[in-house]
Design a protein around this motif. Sequence first.
Motif, mmCIF file in Angstrom:
data_model
loop_
_atom_site.group_PDB
_atom_site.id
_atom_site.type_symbol
_atom_site.label_atom_id
_atom_site.label_comp_id
_atom_site.label_asym_id
_atom_site.label_seq_id
_atom_site.Cartn_x
_atom_site.Cartn_y
_atom_site.Cartn_z
ATOM 1 N N GLN A 61 0.809 -1.224 0.000
ATOM 2 C CA GLN A 61 0.000 0.000 0.000
ATOM 3 C C GLN A 61 0.850 1.285 0.000
ATOM 4 O OE1 GLN A 61 -3.266 -0.570 -0.454
ATOM 5 N NE2 GLN A 61 -2.633 -2.717 -0.398
ATOM 6 N N SER A 104 1.978 4.718 -1.267
ATOM 7 C CA SER A 104 1.113 5.707 -1.929
ATOM 8 C C SER A 104 1.684 6.184 -3.266
ATOM 9 C CB SER A 104 0.895 6.909 -1.003
ATOM 10 O OG SER A 104 2.140 7.516 -0.673
ATOM 11 N N LYS A 142 -7.559 1.486 -5.759
ATOM 12 C CA LYS A 142 -6.593 1.745 -4.679
ATOM 13 C C LYS A 142 -6.015 3.153 -4.836
ATOM 14 C CE LYS A 142 -5.033 -3.042 -4.014
ATOM 15 N NZ LYS A 142 -3.836 -3.928 -4.030
ATOM 16 N N GLN A 174 -3.271 4.533 -4.979
ATOM 17 C CA GLN A 174 -1.831 4.409 -5.204
ATOM 18 C C GLN A 174 -1.477 4.980 -6.579
ATOM 19 O OE1 GLN A 174 -1.798 0.002 -4.345
ATOM 20 N NE2 GLN A 174 0.038 0.564 -3.169
#
Length: 630
Positions: free
Chosen positions: A404, A406, A446, A448
Amino acid sequence: MVRLLREVIIRTPRRWKRVVLIVIDSLSLIVALWGAYALRLSDWTPVLTNERLLLAVLAPVVAIPVFARLGLYRSVIRYLPEAAIWTVIQSMVVSTMCWVIIVFLMEMAGQGIVPRSVPFLYFILGTILICTTRFLAKWVLNVGTGMRRDEEPIFIYGAASSAAQLAHTLRGHGNRYVMGIIDDEPANHGRDVAGYRVFPPQQLPGLIERYGIREIVLIMSSITPHSRQSVIARVTGHGVKVRSIPDISDIVDGRYIVNQIREIELDELLGRSFVPPDRELLAQALAGKTVMVTGAGGSIGSQLCRLIANWNPSKLVLFEASEYALYRIEQELAHRNGPMLVPVLGSVTDERLVRRTMREHKIDVVYHAAAYKHVPLVESNVLEGIRNNVFGTLTVARVAASEQISNFVLISSDKAVRPTNVMGATKRWAELIVRQIALEARDADKPQVFCAVRFGNVIGSNGSVVPLFKEQISKGGPVTVTDPDMTRYFMSIPEAAELIVQAGALSEGGDVFLLDMGEPVRIGDLAQNMIRLAGFKVKDKADAESGIAIEVVGKRPGEKLFEELFYDRDNAKPTRHPKIMRADASGIADYGITLALEELLERVNAEDAESAKAKLFELISREKHRDEAT
């Protein structure tokens, strides 16, 4: 007495100084001829026959035009360099030979005989007297003026007021002695500013010869960026060193400013326009975040670390495979009052280490700079190049996605565009990997961001051509170029690092950012400019005895004659930063990167370099055909 004599000489008009020098030279040559006869005949009062008187008169009549032709009356005695001795010797050789021819003709006409040793003694004594009178006059003119024997005469090139300030500051510090100022402003030409004469740049070649100049210092802050290339071209090629000083606005101490005079950086030579960084973007990308840089000890990686450390991240993780490179960057940053540093020694292909590092330190941002980039070396080590550049990127990107992270930024290369070598092909695969993972993160909704930043050569990076040229020049050459017509893009390392971070902050996911590299540089011109900036001339057919030669060795395997930054320039979109563009990736098809990676890994694990290379370029070829079809 000496001071009074100096003042009289200085105030005498230049034309009369030349007349006096000619008279002194004439008397010196007559005395030399008398001394030659006296030594040969062992008689200090040799008989003065008509023939000897005629030869005594002819000696200066023959020599003075030769002296004038070879420049003995162009030089200013006060600044006469030691190299002038060689000019005097040349002049005496030529004039003595001419005088001997006259002697021979007179003997043929039955006008007396000159002993064979007299011309030789005349040459020796004449050379000694001509040199002695000149350097004695130089001593008289310089004694008590402050110029020391070990000082080197220099010119300062820049705005007259700034140049005079620098000249005053340099006085008494180091071994430079300022002879005058070169200024582009016509209104200042011929003036004396703070005791220094201002000359136009057109007179530079003659001034260098006249004053024996060893170095020219450019005040870069007073020369506009668009005119720097023409100024540098004007001052190079004269066999003198060219140095620069960035800014003299904060001069307070001469000892400090002496240390600021340095070689001209290549980015100054290229005349790249400077765009201040967007501080909002830098703060957005770095402030308060835990940042990891792979390849932290490399040229780009280490500069990224220096930049990141200045923007208050909470933690900076230095991931590097080379123990020595990791030690150096960690020691450098440790002496600053910066963020917490975490040095991690290991390879980006080690998935467990990469995962443990990201998880343990709760990484927010990754800059993936770890890569093998030396084209010929990677061409000779295909399997290692693929393992590190392709599967190393795959490992770091996949772990970043699963942990996860970023923001993930891949540092790519212009060699990834239509690659003809293994290194470029691995970089293109890395770009496609990052794009694929970005699309997967988007499909999974997500938060990201994965992107790549593509740019050309950075000046002074490890393994690049600039440090190689510098080393070859320092050894006296030759400077080896693969092809003088080859062109490359260049950018300074600090500028590249700033633009990488800002591009990462602009990403929306899946982007390939392109940095504005300016105009490509011809490698042959680069080699010539670097030779001239070092104070040497380029050896050519017209002057094969002096200077540094440029040797063409031919293209190496996989090298392209020119590099590209775009697959399609028309599809490059501007961003809020004038030096960062975004490649339009909306039309890029799915190249089946996942399946292709599996097949490539099988061939790498089988240690089949040729098969792995073929697979590497199979995807590139498929991409090329699709581009042509569209």
